[in-house]
Design an enzyme around this catalytic site. Structure first.
Site, PDB file in Angstrom:
ATOM      1  N   LEU A  34       0.700  -1.258   0.018  1.00  0.00           N
ATOM      2  CA  LEU A  34      -0.161   0.224  -0.128  1.00  0.00           C
ATOM      3  C   LEU A  34       1.007   1.158   0.086  1.00  0.00           C
ATOM      4  CD1 LEU A  34      -2.717  -0.895   2.609  1.00  0.00           C
ATOM      5  CD2 LEU A  34      -2.890  -1.423   0.270  1.00  0.00           C
ATOM      6  N   GLY A  52       0.948  -5.405   0.867  1.00  0.00           N
ATOM      7  CA  GLY A  52      -0.021  -5.400  -0.231  1.00  0.00           C
ATOM      8  C   GLY A  52       0.243  -6.189  -1.199  1.00  0.00           C
ATOM      9  N   ASN A 106       4.046  -7.879   6.732  1.00  0.00           N
ATOM     10  CA  ASN A 106       4.901  -6.811   7.588  1.00  0.00           C
ATOM     11  C   ASN A 106       4.415  -5.607   8.366  1.00  0.00           C
ATOM     12  OD1 ASN A 106       5.216  -5.356   5.229  1.00  0.00           O
ATOM     13  ND2 ASN A 106       7.017  -4.830   5.557  1.00  0.00           N
ATOM     14  N   GLU A 107       3.035  -5.758   8.244  1.00  0.00           N
ATOM     15  CA  GLU A 107       2.245  -4.511   8.691  1.00  0.00           C
ATOM     16  C   GLU A 107       2.462  -4.012  10.048  1.00  0.00           C
ATOM     17  OE1 GLU A 107      -0.099  -5.695   5.247  1.00  0.00           O
ATOM     18  OE2 GLU A 107       1.092  -6.831   6.863  1.00  0.00           O
TER      19      GLU A 107
END
Length: 261
Positions: A67, A112, A136-137
């Protein structure tokens, strides 16, 4: 254009299309790219002669960095809602498609990028230890949505998912293959040809039987999002608007700019 979109073309006896992400420098999933992708995808869905799609990147060494952070930083609530709805739509289009979707992952695929890969039917990754894939957010101070978490659990199991999500792990190809995050690893120059070869295998299966089976397998996960879609958007807007989250994202953007400099 942020992606190349050839109309369904004859590949031997196959009718398949290839979508190549092209949003330099790292194929960030901006609102513009997400919107264009969905429009292009709907064109493919409406082309009844098209039975499969190969999803790949037009940029060396990167499938998609995920993202676009700038879409989540310093904007208003209406923008965050529009952006998140577009992210949901991307996943829904890929995850529920009647077409066979093969991800030809020819570079790194965090966050994303991993979302797009997970939503595909089959994942082939270039076997280069410099490339990684995963969600890996948490390392950015944000949380993967429940429907993406469920997609990962459906793919690699609950315990492996819990471990990977909490730690924000990114896996090199060999490890991704070992846990089932990707289905095949091949030399980088063989990714596209392997994707076409696998597509030919998938398309020997009668479409109606495969499509009904896919729907049956994925319906519970899809229904959860459809039932809670608006709540999921509002949850994202509330979370991303927090001062602490905005500060974290601003710091990350600053770090990226300094690293480029």
């Amino acid at each position: 254009m942020t992606l190349t979109f050839p109309v369904c073309s004859q590949e031997g006896v196959l009718r398949v299309a290839t979508i190549k992400l092209k949003n330099p420098p790292v194929n960030s999933l901006s609102l513009e790219l997400l919107t264009e992708f969905v429009i292009s995808w709907e064109k493919l869905e409406n082309d009844k002669s098209c039975r499969g799609v190969i999803l790949t990147s037009n940029i060396p060494k990167i499938f998609s960095a995920g993202l676009d952070i700038t879409e989540m930083c310093g904007k208003n609530a209406a923008h965050y809602a529009e952006f998140w709805k577009a992210v949901q739509e991307l996943w829904l289009k890929l995850y529920t498609s009647n077409m066979v979707v093969i991800a030809a992952i020819n570079g790194s695929s965090p966050a994303g990028g991993c979302l797009m890969s997970l939503a595909s039917d089959y994942r082939i990754m270039a076997d280069d230890p410099k490339y990684t894939i995963g969600l890996n957010e948490t390392l950015l101070g944000i949380v993967a949505p429940f429907w993406l978490k469920d997609t990962l659990v459906n793919t690699i199991g609950n315990r492996a998912s819990e471990h990977a999500l909490q730690r924000g792990l990114l896996f090199p190809p060999a490890d991704a293959f070992k846990i089932g995050l990707v289905d095949q690893i091949v030399p980088e120059d063989k990714v596209q040809s392997t994707a076409l070869s696998m597509m030919s295998e998938w398309l020997t299966i009668p479409d109606h039987a495969r499509q009904l089976t896919k729907t049956m397998m994925r319906k519970p996960t899809v229904d959860q999002l459809l039932k809670q879609r608006e709540a999921d958007i509002q949850n994202f807007v509330g979370f991303i608007s927090k001062d602490s989250i905005q500060k974290s994202l601003h710091m990350y953007l600053k770090f990226l700019k300094e690293r480029k400099g």
